[in-house]
Design a protein around this motif. Structure first.
Motif, PDB file in Angstrom:
ATOM      1  N   MET A   1       0.835  -1.194   0.000  1.00  0.00           N
ATOM      2  CA  MET A   1       0.000   0.000   0.000  1.00  0.00           C
ATOM      3  C   MET A   1       0.867   1.240   0.000  1.00  0.00           C
ATOM      4  SD  MET A   1      -3.674  -0.291   1.274  1.00  0.00           S
ATOM      5  CE  MET A   1      -3.554   0.637   2.720  1.00  0.00           C
ATOM      6  N   ALA A   2       0.846   1.971   1.074  1.00  0.00           N
ATOM      7  CA  ALA A   2       1.541   3.256   1.042  1.00  0.00           C
ATOM      8  C   ALA A   2       3.019   3.092   0.743  1.00  0.00           C
ATOM      9  CB  ALA A   2       1.340   3.981   2.355  1.00  0.00           C
ATOM     10  N   ALA A 141      -5.710  -8.260   6.998  1.00  0.00           N
ATOM     11  CA  ALA A 141      -6.629  -7.671   7.977  1.00  0.00           C
ATOM     12  C   ALA A 141      -6.829  -8.560   9.204  1.00  0.00           C
ATOM     13  CB  ALA A 141      -7.970  -7.371   7.312  1.00  0.00           C
ATOM     14  N   PHE A 142      -6.415  -9.821   9.096  1.00  0.00           N
ATOM     15  CA  PHE A 142      -6.527 -10.689  10.268  1.00  0.00           C
ATOM     16  C   PHE A 142      -5.390 -10.398  11.227  1.00  0.00           C
ATOM     17  CE2 PHE A 142      -9.727 -13.902   9.842  1.00  0.00           C
ATOM     18  CZ  PHE A 142      -9.994 -13.954   8.493  1.00  0.00           C
ATOM     19  N   VAL A 300       9.730   0.374   5.664  1.00  0.00           N
ATOM     20  CA  VAL A 300       9.308  -0.562   6.715  1.00  0.00           C
ATOM     21  C   VAL A 300       8.882  -1.849   6.029  1.00  0.00           C
ATOM     22  CG1 VAL A 300       7.703  -0.959   8.589  1.00  0.00           C
ATOM     23  CG2 VAL A 300       8.453   1.355   8.050  1.00  0.00           C
TER      24      VAL A 300
ATOM     25  N   ARG C   8     -11.479   4.318  -2.685  1.00  0.00           N
ATOM     26  CA  ARG C   8     -10.766   3.710  -1.570  1.00  0.00           C
ATOM     27  C   ARG C   8     -11.709   3.234  -0.489  1.00  0.00           C
ATOM     28  NH1 ARG C   8      -7.941   1.385  -0.575  1.00  0.00           N
ATOM     29  NH2 ARG C   8      -6.545   2.100   1.037  1.00  0.00           N
ATOM     30  N   THR C 233       3.514   8.083   8.651  1.00  0.00           N
ATOM     31  CA  THR C 233       3.040   6.938   7.884  1.00  0.00           C
ATOM     32  C   THR C 233       3.286   5.646   8.644  1.00  0.00           C
ATOM     33  OG1 THR C 233       3.873   8.127   5.967  1.00  0.00           O
ATOM     34  CG2 THR C 233       3.152   5.852   5.649  1.00  0.00           C
ATOM     35  N   VAL C 234       4.507   5.524   9.086  1.00  0.00           N
ATOM     36  CA  VAL C 234       4.881   4.291   9.784  1.00  0.00           C
ATOM     37  C   VAL C 234       4.062   4.101  11.050  1.00  0.00           C
ATOM     38  CG1 VAL C 234       6.718   3.280  11.143  1.00  0.00           C
ATOM     39  CG2 VAL C 234       7.193   4.143   8.870  1.00  0.00           C
ATOM     40  N   ILE C 237       0.849   2.605  10.128  1.00  0.00           N
ATOM     41  CA  ILE C 237       0.942   1.202   9.723  1.00  0.00           C
ATOM     42  C   ILE C 237       1.244   0.305  10.907  1.00  0.00           C
ATOM     43  CG2 ILE C 237       2.289  -0.431   8.379  1.00  0.00           C
ATOM     44  CD1 ILE C 237       2.750   1.932   6.417  1.00  0.00           C
ATOM     45  N   ALA C 282     -10.368  -6.089  12.026  1.00  0.00           N
ATOM     46  CA  ALA C 282     -10.242  -5.840  10.592  1.00  0.00           C
ATOM     47  C   ALA C 282     -10.614  -4.400  10.266  1.00  0.00           C
ATOM     48  CB  ALA C 282     -11.122  -6.816   9.806  1.00  0.00           C
ATOM     49  N   TYR C 285      -7.848  -2.092  11.416  1.00  0.00           N
ATOM     50  CA  TYR C 285      -6.671  -2.149  10.554  1.00  0.00           C
ATOM     51  C   TYR C 285      -6.947  -1.482   9.223  1.00  0.00           C
ATOM     52  CZ  TYR C 285      -2.955  -3.898   7.639  1.00  0.00           C
ATOM     53  OH  TYR C 285      -1.904  -3.983   6.781  1.00  0.00           O
ATOM     54  N   VAL C 286      -8.014  -1.901   8.594  1.00  0.00           N
ATOM     55  CA  VAL C 286      -8.341  -1.358   7.283  1.00  0.00           C
ATOM     56  C   VAL C 286      -8.614   0.137   7.368  1.00  0.00           C
ATOM     57  CG1 VAL C 286     -10.169  -1.366   5.576  1.00  0.00           C
ATOM     58  CG2 VAL C 286      -9.172  -3.502   6.289  1.00  0.00           C
ATOM     59  N   THR C 289      -5.266   2.058   7.716  1.00  0.00           N
ATOM     60  CA  THR C 289      -4.516   2.142   6.463  1.00  0.00           C
ATOM     61  C   THR C 289      -5.240   3.028   5.461  1.00  0.00           C
ATOM     62  OG1 THR C 289      -5.530   0.048   5.882  1.00  0.00           O
ATOM     63  CG2 THR C 289      -3.258  -0.022   6.610  1.00  0.00           C
ATOM     64  N   LEU C 290      -6.540   3.038   5.490  1.00  0.00           N
ATOM     65  CA  LEU C 290      -7.300   3.915   4.609  1.00  0.00           C
ATOM     66  C   LEU C 290      -6.986   5.373   4.900  1.00  0.00           C
ATOM     67  CD1 LEU C 290      -9.604   4.414   2.543  1.00  0.00           C
ATOM     68  CD2 LEU C 290     -11.150   4.492   4.484  1.00  0.00           C
ATOM     69  N   ILE C 292      -4.385   6.581   6.382  1.00  0.00           N
ATOM     70  CA  ILE C 292      -3.002   6.860   5.986  1.00  0.00           C
ATOM     71  C   ILE C 292      -2.928   7.078   4.473  1.00  0.00           C
ATOM     72  CG2 ILE C 292      -0.661   5.958   5.875  1.00  0.00           C
ATOM     73  CD1 ILE C 292      -1.481   6.638   8.635  1.00  0.00           C
ATOM     74  N   ASP C 293      -3.578   6.162   3.747  1.00  0.00           N
ATOM     75  CA  ASP C 293      -3.574   6.273   2.293  1.00  0.00           C
ATOM     76  C   ASP C 293      -4.118   7.613   1.826  1.00  0.00           C
ATOM     77  OD1 ASP C 293      -4.197   3.227   0.409  1.00  0.00           O
ATOM     78  OD2 ASP C 293      -2.393   4.149   1.219  1.00  0.00           O
ATOM     79  N   TYR C 296      -1.800  10.359   2.671  1.00  0.00           N
ATOM     80  CA  TYR C 296      -0.665  10.282   1.770  1.00  0.00           C
ATOM     81  C   TYR C 296      -1.029  10.794   0.402  1.00  0.00           C
ATOM     82  CZ  TYR C 296       4.029   8.492   1.854  1.00  0.00           C
ATOM     83  OH  TYR C 296       5.375   8.401   1.907  1.00  0.00           O
TER      84      TYR C 296
END
Lengths: 302, 587, 309
Positions: A1-2, A141-142, A300, C8, C233-234, C237, C282, C285-286, C289-290, C292-293, C296
């Motif tokens: 991704m990023a 995602a898990f 990373v 997205r 960013t990091v 993540i 989930a 997490y998703v 990242t969304l 962040i995306d 970014y």
């Protein structure tokens, strides 16, 4: 991704490709000059030797129980004995075999499967790419531990299944990295040229694209081994690791938890072993990364 | 002295009265048939339990076996102070509902909230009238038990307890539509409940029920609640329990802790208590600690006051002057179980040979640091009707004898690889176990000792649900069998052929013991009360020994560790429950 | 830009769907029966069969899934099989604790990692640079549960500075947060170091030097500020990794969080609860990242246009 898109915007593989022969020597030399790498390499070498020559190095059978329970370190038992009277030193030595093997196999699985998926997705693009990346996303995602428990639950408890479970959880990282590199490589002149003369996609993928993505994969793998060793000790913590009486460091740590205060040696030495193994591999991996591409230092990838 | 009512043919017990063997014999010479006497001896749960106090080791010179040996030494010095919070390290129970909890967790908490009809006197181990009961009678044929309830007992919600409530809740428990799985299975089969008046409650069953007293004692199973409360809370009754016990429910922070507070109206404690209520402590704080090592750490850091002590930490706390360890009798037995249906454990001679092959002392040493007792029979001393002869009669560890018996059963190491074979097949066995440190340790011991016999044991550690599924499926050879209970009737749950798990259906007879003679003996002891029951239990134990249905190893000592400032904790001799009405903190 | 955002956000849906389906079927196909877990030693055939029927566990799997899905869409995630409390309540009761821990852990990683990385970047001697990095690496290499136990022993029991059994208050958060955070210190330190090194080389820094600003001012004002983007960013993540790490740390410190709930739920095959928890992980997490995306994407226009991600 990023982070993979960021890799796109840096043209490192092309530079590498054109400079390959000279670069190889330069990077090895640079590696040697770093004292940290030398120490790490030494530690790792010692461990590998211990693994290979375990029967000679270890004074006792790692599985042999005795009535000397919970003895502190002494001349006869360098690291003391555990709750069943077994020699801890011998167990730690034999443990190197298991940990290093697990790390290697788990990473091998992740690398091979991940690279294939990444290559195919990156090269073919379109629908294939989309579906592949969705599946990878779902896998990511898990939460790691939960994924491992689900896999172990289905496959049953055994060391091999632990390696598979850890390997599977790591696939997404390799798939993404390889895909990112593939995306860039796809546009190179010499690849476009090869396509123009009609080489099949498969041939192009493996003979031309693959070598260019090797560098980041190597770095990932090195660090991945360390991560796998840690992951498996974490699984042992929940009781899903190696089967008793196997002297796997993680399960030794898990068993030692309750004896932390009265018999600190049972857990401390395997713990140090894990730390040393993981650190030395990480140090080498870091150095590799620095040497192969200075611009990758900020990425990373573990 | 209990009164004998010749008309009805029953003895009447007043609150606090107990029956000693001698007193009864005296009565007997003038009274009715010896059947009635024998019946009553058993109705009190058997007074031969004095042996249980003397065989258990008591640490720290807490007190002499004869008197109240289950209370800490400091009970008599210092006047109890009111107030304070007792912090207990414990595992989180899924629910506080007496009808819907598993017996392995929460029992000690639930027991504080509810009261029972009978109770066990810690001084004599006899079952006597409980907090709710003024007196009780058992009919001559032992099939009818009548309880005379105390007046003015109130629940935590203020309503008054009546016999009709007991009828309602026990009928609720046995009604299949309610899908309850606790209370009902410990009541006698096909029971009838009556409440002729608000202070009288009657339980009758078509057959005598041996375990009646021991089961009715445990308030975590049989606790009494107001039917109106369950109506009010419905499915959430387990999170909002209402009882009549010395402590009432205050709050439950999921995953973190449970808080009970003193029930100020409580005055109906059992007769042997000096303080019949209200309790001295203000609050009981149960901190949920799933990890054993975390509990130990919590005690040492001062964040916990009391916890059940796994024996491997015994020495750590013994030498610590801030702590006291209390031993209590153990209703627990650890065994090596085998799958009686699968080759080669389906062969009687092989099983019998194995009974001699395992070093129980080593097990006890490695598993419990020596704290406990090696066992040769399937019933432990703390349970009623224990047959002391089983220690003599059982097969002792004798490696050479075991090997020669195995040879007699047709085993020999033909190819010299260290594993014995029979009919061309090597003696391989799969041992399934959980992944906890103790279970792994135990499994490793079995594996090592089996190796000495020429048996190749492979260990498979499984997490909880997978382990249960595997045990139910019968796809294994060896397993770690433990029971922890109040009555020999436990054998019915674990060894009767009716309890063998089948496809898609549960059952606790994981060893798949299918022995019609044993079945009959189990049923017999269920339906017997009195010294007849002694004989019935003995016959059952002997049969299990003879048929090598399971290999008993040891009965671990049960220890509780607590900060010295905690006083007045009482444990009942059957080791399942504790009493905190008299507990206080000496700050 | 709007199209990108919508694209997205929508891409999340199939992921969550996929996660819930895979979880549902894999946990049902794994050997283990929640009824046995609930009954434990009270297991007898009649009680077990009744309970199984009562909980709807005899229906075919796809039917059970659709049943769950239908209610879930409306916000009802069912009741825990083990405790009978609503799943949403079980999760909401514990979520704040886990979130607190994750954030505190991240804070520790950042508070330790950034200075370490900075010192490594500006240090003149190579061995000093390496030393800092090795220190950071140490945190990455130690098994977290072992570290947790050691910290409990030392700072909790021997020194008595901090409580070691879960609970409220910032004091109870220190040891678990440290255990959790130390893993990421290396990553953040490394990133800080390389970002700063890059930035230090760049021309406008040379300009600042030429202008005569002190070395320190150069470093702090320019280098630092510009290296924050990749660091942020990091952080985003690694938050996902952190959430996974809470599972073990919560267990060691007896904290009532999602991690311990997840372990219990899986061990008890508490299907509705497992579904709820995994879905939440989930989503977190998703979602992270969304965000962040998207961030970014706004910061670096090149990203938006390249690649199908």
């Amino acid at each position: 991704m990023a982070e993979t898109t960021r890799a796109d915007s840096m043209s490192h593989p092309a530079f590498l490709a054109s400079q390959r022969p000279r670069r190889r020597w330069a990077f090895l030399r640079r590696l040697m000059h770093n004292p940290l790498v030398l120490i790490g390499g030494l530690v790792l070498a010692v461990m590998i030797l211990a693994a290979v020559f375990a029967p000679i190095v270890a004074p006792a059978d790692p599985l042999e129980q005795s009535s000397d329970l919970l003895e502190p370190p002494s001349r006869t038992h360098l690291f003391g004995t555990d709750e069943l009277g077994r020699d801890v030193f011998s167990r730690v030595v034999y443990g190197t075999r298991i940990s290093l093997t697990i790390g290697l196999v788990a990473v091998a699985i992740a690398t091979v499967v991940g690279s294939i998926v990444g290559l195919v997705a990156g090269f073919l693009g379109g629908m294939t790419d989309n579906i592949a990346m969705r599946l990878i996303d779902i896998l990511m995602a898990f939460p790691g531990i939960i994924l491992a428990i689900l896999i172990m639950g289905t496959l049953g408890p055994s060391l091999i299944n632990v390696m598979i479970a850890v390997g599977i959880s790591a696939i997404p990282w390799y798939a993404r990295t390889v895909r990112a590199s593939t995306l860039v490589v796809r546009e190179y002149d010499h690849i476009l040229a090869t396509r123009a003369i009609g080489a099949t996609t498969l041939r192009i993928m493996f003979r031309h694209a693959l070598p260019n993505v090797v560098a980041p994969v190597i770095v990932l793998s090195t660090i991945g081994i360390a991560g796998a060793i840690l992951a498996i000790s974490g699984l042992s913590f929940i009781g899903l690791g190696a089967q008793p009486p196997s002297p796997e460091w993680g399960s030794m740590l898990s068993q030692a938890r309750v004896y932390l205060q009265q018999a600190w040696w049972i857990g401390t030495f395997p713990g140090i072993a894990i730390m040393l193994a993981v650190m030395s591999i990480n140090v080498i991996g870091d150095a590799l990364r620095d040497a192969l591409d200075p611009r990758m230092r900020g990425m990373v990838k573990e | 002295m209990p009164k004998y009512d010749a008309e009805r043919g029953v003895f009447i017990f007043q609150q606090g009265e107990r029956l000693s063997r001698r007193a009864l014999l005296k009565l007997a010479t003038g009274a009715a048939s010896s059947v009635a006497i024998a019946t009553f001896l058993a109705a009190c749960g058997g007074d031969d339990n004095d042996t249980s106090s003397s065989t258990t080791s008591v640490s720290d010179g807490s007190s002499s076996p004869a008197s109240s040996d289950v209370t800490p030494a400091a009970n008599s010095d210092g006047t109890p102070k009111k107030g304070g919070r007792l912090r207990v390290g414990y595992v989180e129970p899924p629910t506080l509902d007496p009808d819907f909890h598993s017996s392995s967790s929460g029992g000690n908490i639930i027991g504080m909230i509810y009261d029972s009809l009978l109770i066990q006197d810690p001084n004599t181990s006899e079952y006597v009238a409980g907090p709710l009961t003024e007196s009780f009678e058992v009919s001559q044929d032992t099939k009818t038990w009548t309880f005379h309830l105390k007046k003015d007992i109130t629940y935590h919600d203020g309503s008054t307890l009546e016999a009709a409530h007991l009828k309602a809740i026990y009928e609720f428990a046995v009604d299949p539509d309610n899908a309850t799985f606790v209370t009902g299975i410990y009541l006698p089969p096909d029971p009838t409940f009556e409440a002729p008046d608000p202070q009288t409650f009657v339980i009758s069953s078509p057959l005598p029920y041996g375990p009646m007293a021991s089961h009715l004692f445990w308030d975590a199973w049989m606790g009494v609640w107001p039917p109106a409360a369950r109506e009010k809370y419905g499915a959430d009754f387990g999170r909002n329990p209402v009882g009549s016990g010395p402590f009432k429910f205050k709050e439950w922070a999921a995953g973190d802790h449970l808080l009970l507070e003193r029930f100020d109206n409580y005055t109906w404690g059992a007769s042997f208590l000096e303080n019949k209520g209200p309790a001295y402590l203000d609050e009981l704080f149960f901190k949920f600690t799933p990890e054993q090592s975390t509990i130990i750490n919590g005690l040492q850091s001062g964040e916990l006051d009391i916890a059940f002590l796994p024996n491997q930490f015994y020495d750590q706390f013994k030498s610590n002057p801030d702590f006291e360890i209390l031993s209590r009798p153990s209703g627990r037995l650890d065994c090596l179980g085998w799958n009686n249906e699968r080759w080669p454990f389906d062969d009687l001679k092989t099983r019998q040979a194995l009974m001699y092959g395992f070093d129980r002392e080593r097990f006890l040493q490695v598993m419990e640091g020596g704290h406990g007792q090696v066992m040769y029979g399937a019933i432990v001393p703390a349970l009623p009707h224990y047959w002391p002869g089983e220690q003599e009669a059982g097969p002792k560890f004798d490696l050479s004898k075991a090997k020669s018996l195995l040879a007699d059963a047709g085993w020999a190491d033909e190819n010299g690889d260290g594993i014995i074979e029979k009919d061309g097949k090597p003696f391989d066995a799969v041992l399934i176990s959980g992944g906890s440190e103790a279970e792994v340790r135990w499994a490793s011991l079995v594996q090592q000792q089996a190796k000495d016999l020429g048996i190749n044991v492979t260990i498979e550690t499984l997490e909880s649900a997978a382990l249960t599924a595997r045990r139910n499926s019968g796809d294994f050879d060896l397993y770690y069998f433990i029971y922890d209970t109040v009555d020999p009737d436990i054998i019915w749950f674990f060894f009767h052929s009716q309890q063998i798990p089948t496809e898609g259906s549960s059952g606790l007879n994981w060893g798949r013991v299918n022995d019609p003679i044993l079945d009959d003996l189990i049923i017999k002891q269920r339906n017997t009360i009195g010294s007849d029951r002694d004989a019935a239990v003995q016959a059952m134990v002997e049969r299990m020994m003879d048929q090598a249905s399971v290999l008993p190893l040891y009965a671990p000592e049960k220890n509780t560790v607590f900060n010295k400032k905690v006083k007045g904790v009482i444990f009942y001799p059957n080791a399942m429950d504790w009493e905190l009405t008299e507990a206080w903190i000496d700050d | 830009m709007a199209a990108y955002v919508i694209r997205r956000v929508l891409s999340i849906v199939p992921i969550l769907l996929g996660v819930s389906i895979i979880t549902f079927f894999s946990i049902h196909l794994t050997p283990g029966d929640p009824v046995d877990q609930i009954l434990q030693n009270n297991a007898n055939k009649e009680a077990a069969d009744r309970l199984r029927e009562h909980l709807g566990l005899n229906d075919p799997l796809p039917v059970q899934y659709m049943h769950w899905f239908g209610s879930a869409i409306q916000g009802d995630f069912g009741r825990s099989l083990l405790t009978n409390a609503p799943v949403s309540q079980e999760i909401l009761d514990r979520f704040p604790s886990t979130l607190q821990l994750a954030i505190a852990g991240m804070l520790i990683s950042v508070l330790l990692g950034i200075p370490l990385g900075m010192m490594a970047a500006i240090s003149k001697r190579a061995w000093l640079d390496s030393s800092f990095m090795v220190l950071a690496l140490g945190g990455l290499s130690i098994p977290s549960f072992w570290l947790g136990m050691l910290l409990s022993l030392f700072f909790g029991i021997k020194l008595g500075w901090f409580p070691i059994l879960g609970g409220d208050g910032w004091k109870a958060l220190v040891l678990p947060a440290f255990t959790l955070g130390i893993v990421n210190v290396a990553i953040i330190a490394r990133l800080t170091r390389s970002s700063m090194l890059e930035v230090i080389r760049q021309e406008y820094i040379q300009t600042a030097r030429a202008k005569g600003l002190s070395e320190r001012a150069v470093v702090i004002r320019h280098a630092f500020r510009n290296s924050m983007i990749p660091i942020l960013t990091v952080i985003g993540i690694q938050f996902g990794n952190l959430l996974a790490g809470t599972v073990i740390v919560e267990s060691v410190f007896a904290r009532a969080g999602l991690g311990t709930l997840a372990i219990r739920a899986i061990q008890a095959r508490d299907f509705p609860l497992i579904q709820g928890i995994v879905l939440l992980y989930a989503v977190l997490y998703v979602g992270t990242t969304l965000i962040i995306d998207l961030l970014y994407g706004t910061l670096d226009p090149r990203i938006r246009l390249s690649g199908s991600r």
